[in-house]
Design an enzyme around this catalytic site. Structure first.
Site, short mmCIF file in Angstrom:
data_model
loop_
_atom_site.label_atom_id
_atom_site.label_comp_id
_atom_site.label_asym_id
_atom_site.label_seq_id
_atom_site.Cartn_x
_atom_site.Cartn_y
_atom_site.Cartn_z
N SER A 58 -16.85 -2.53 -9.51
CA SER A 58 -17.91 -1.75 -8.88
C SER A 58 -19.20 -1.81 -9.69
CB SER A 58 -17.45 -0.28 -8.77
OG SER A 58 -18.53 0.55 -8.43
N LYS A 94 -10.79 6.22 -5.68
CA LYS A 94 -12.17 5.75 -5.84
C LYS A 94 -13.23 6.82 -5.57
CE LYS A 94 -13.12 4.56 -1.23
NZ LYS A 94 -14.29 4.12 -0.53
N TYR A 136 -13.77 7.70 -12.68
CA TYR A 136 -13.58 6.60 -11.71
C TYR A 136 -14.26 5.34 -12.25
CZ TYR A 136 -15.00 3.44 -8.06
OH TYR A 136 -15.28 2.30 -7.34
N PHE A 180 -21.48 -3.43 -4.60
CA PHE A 180 -22.51 -2.41 -4.57
C PHE A 180 -22.04 -1.37 -3.55
CE2 PHE A 180 -25.57 -3.60 -7.78
CZ PHE A 180 -24.88 -4.67 -8.27
N ASN A 181 -22.79 -1.07 -2.50
CA ASN A 181 -22.30 0.00 -1.62
C ASN A 181 -21.76 -0.54 -0.30
OD1 ASN A 181 -23.90 1.38 -3.71
ND2 ASN A 181 -23.50 3.19 -2.44
N ASP A 193 0.86 -1.20 0.00
CA ASP A 193 0.00 0.00 0.00
C ASP A 193 0.89 1.24 0.00
OD1 ASP A 193 -3.26 0.33 1.27
OD2 ASP A 193 -1.99 2.05 0.79
N LYS A 208 -12.78 1.48 -13.85
CA LYS A 208 -13.20 0.12 -13.45
C LYS A 208 -13.55 -0.70 -14.70
CE LYS A 208 -12.65 0.37 -9.05
NZ LYS A 208 -11.54 -0.41 -8.42
N ARG A 265 -30.10 2.21 -3.16
CA ARG A 265 -28.81 1.53 -3.32
C ARG A 265 -28.86 0.19 -2.61
NH1 ARG A 265 -28.59 5.19 -6.21
NH2 ARG A 265 -26.91 6.74 -6.57
#
Ligand code: WQD
Length: 342
Positions: A126, A86, A151, A180-181, A32, A155, A233
């Site tokens: 996503s 993101k 963004y 999803f979220n 990272d 993806k 969502r």
């Protein structure tokens, strides 16, 4: 133990996945660049699992530095690739940073994998690839529509880069996971979402409003064509999401499958913004200040998952009730205050 390279592994979803990989007997290695997380997360992972994952502060866009990690750890079996920028809105103002960071990091990994015998890559994709679907819920065969932000476009392009690389004969496999979220935090309250600055996503904004950091939540529109006018969502608990990655790794490494597979990761339930606000108040007993304001540019009206394929093929199902997820998010926000972090 099988070594799994987890790029972006000190981030929100990455850190929860590292814990679940450890719980399942894998040896995760975090790589990272800490552009949106801190190394303190590694200490917290160790406090949760009792095992300290290897950590390398490296930017996956740096091919030489990334190759050095492959060399150092030798037999990496697979990769879970979270590392990416993101933020939907930010991507519209600095698109070149998004294309460079999100595409070059993946290209470097795909370049190195055959050279070091890495068998497969699980890619963090996503539901934005579906845009505003004509039909909801969306399944994996639902049409991919032109992205409405850089963004989301990164993806889509990354999914295509993986497909083209494998179609060209690269001896690797891939599983694309369309989230999803993601919301919530680990039940221990030791890891969770830690947005930089003013949160763009709904749930961190809710918990920061509830604790008094923000004055009130703005609900972006209640004039949509939904049951209460606010957007719908599919909110998925981050630990449930993390567990799906462990199953994907197992399937990719141990099963005879297609070289590229795609899974929607959601609950299958659509929740409106106002229902989520009410659910937060009921789960926590905390009243939330909010005001209905105008729509946010770029928002789709409603998107939620048909996750039958993940349920039946991956053997995964989101288990955590939304109320428990929201309570965990709240407990995490309280912990951040108790520790003077926020
Ligand atoms: C959810 C709903 C807003 C904030 C994005 C990305 C997706 C993923 C998750 C990375 C919407 C409303 C929000 C607020 C509000 N990101 N809202 N007030 O836009 O669905 O998805 O984040 O993986 O790829 O596209 O998530 O949390 O921003 O918004 O009313 O202060 O909450 O309008 O309807 P979104 P979100």
């Amino acid at each position: 133990m099988k070594k799994i390279l987890v790029t972006g592994g000190s981030g929100y979803i990455g850190s929860h996945t590292v814990v679940e990989l450890q719980n399942a007997g894998y040896e995760p290695i975090i790589i990272d660049k800490l552009s949106n997380s801190t190394e303190a997360v590694v200490d917290r992972i160790e406090r949760i699992s009792g095992k300290r994952p290897a950590f390398e502060k490296v930017d996956c866009c740096d091919l030489e530095a990334t190759e050095a990690v492959f060399k150092k750890y030798g037999d990496i079996e697979a990769i879970i690739h979270f590392a990416a920028y993101k933020a939907v809105g930010e991507s519209c103002s600095i698109p070149l940073d998004y294309y460079r960071n999100n595409l070059v990091s993946l290209i470097n990994l795909l370049t190195l994998m055959p050279k070091y015998g890495v068998k497969g890559i699980v890619f963090s994709s996503s539901c934005t690839v579906y845009g505003q679907p004509e039909i909801v819920p969306v399944n994996e065969k639902s049409p991919i529509v032109p992205a409405n932000c850089p963004y989301g476009n990164t993806k889509q392009i990354c999914e295509e880069i993986i497909r083209d690389t494998i179609a060209s004969g690269s001896p690797i496999k891939s599983i694309l996971l369309r989230y999803f979220n993601p919301i919530g935090a680990h039940p221990s309250s030791l890891i969770g979402e830690l947005p930089n600055g003013v949160p763009l996503n709904l749930v961190p904004y809710i918990t920061q409003t509830a604790i008094g950091i923000r004055k009130e939540l703005s609900v972006f529109g209640d004039d949509y064509n939904t049951r209460d006018g606010s957007c719908i969502r599919d909110y998925i608990d981050v630990v449930d999401l993390a567990k799906a990655h462990v199953l994907a790794i197992g399937r990719m490494l141990d099963k005879e499958t297609e070289k590229v597979e795609v899974f929607n990761l959601g609950t299958g339930n659509g929740t409106t913004v106002l229902e989520l606000v009410k659910g937060f108040e009921e789960a926590t007993g905390v009243k939330l200040n909010y005001r209905i304001v105008g729509r946010r540019a770029g928002d789709v009206e409603q998107v939620y998952a048909d996750c039958t394929k993940a349920n039946e093929v991956l053997g995964w199902k989101a288990e955590t009730p939304l109320s428990e997820t929201l309570l965990n998010a709240w407990k995490w926000q309280l912990k951040l205050r108790d520790e003077g972090i926020m």
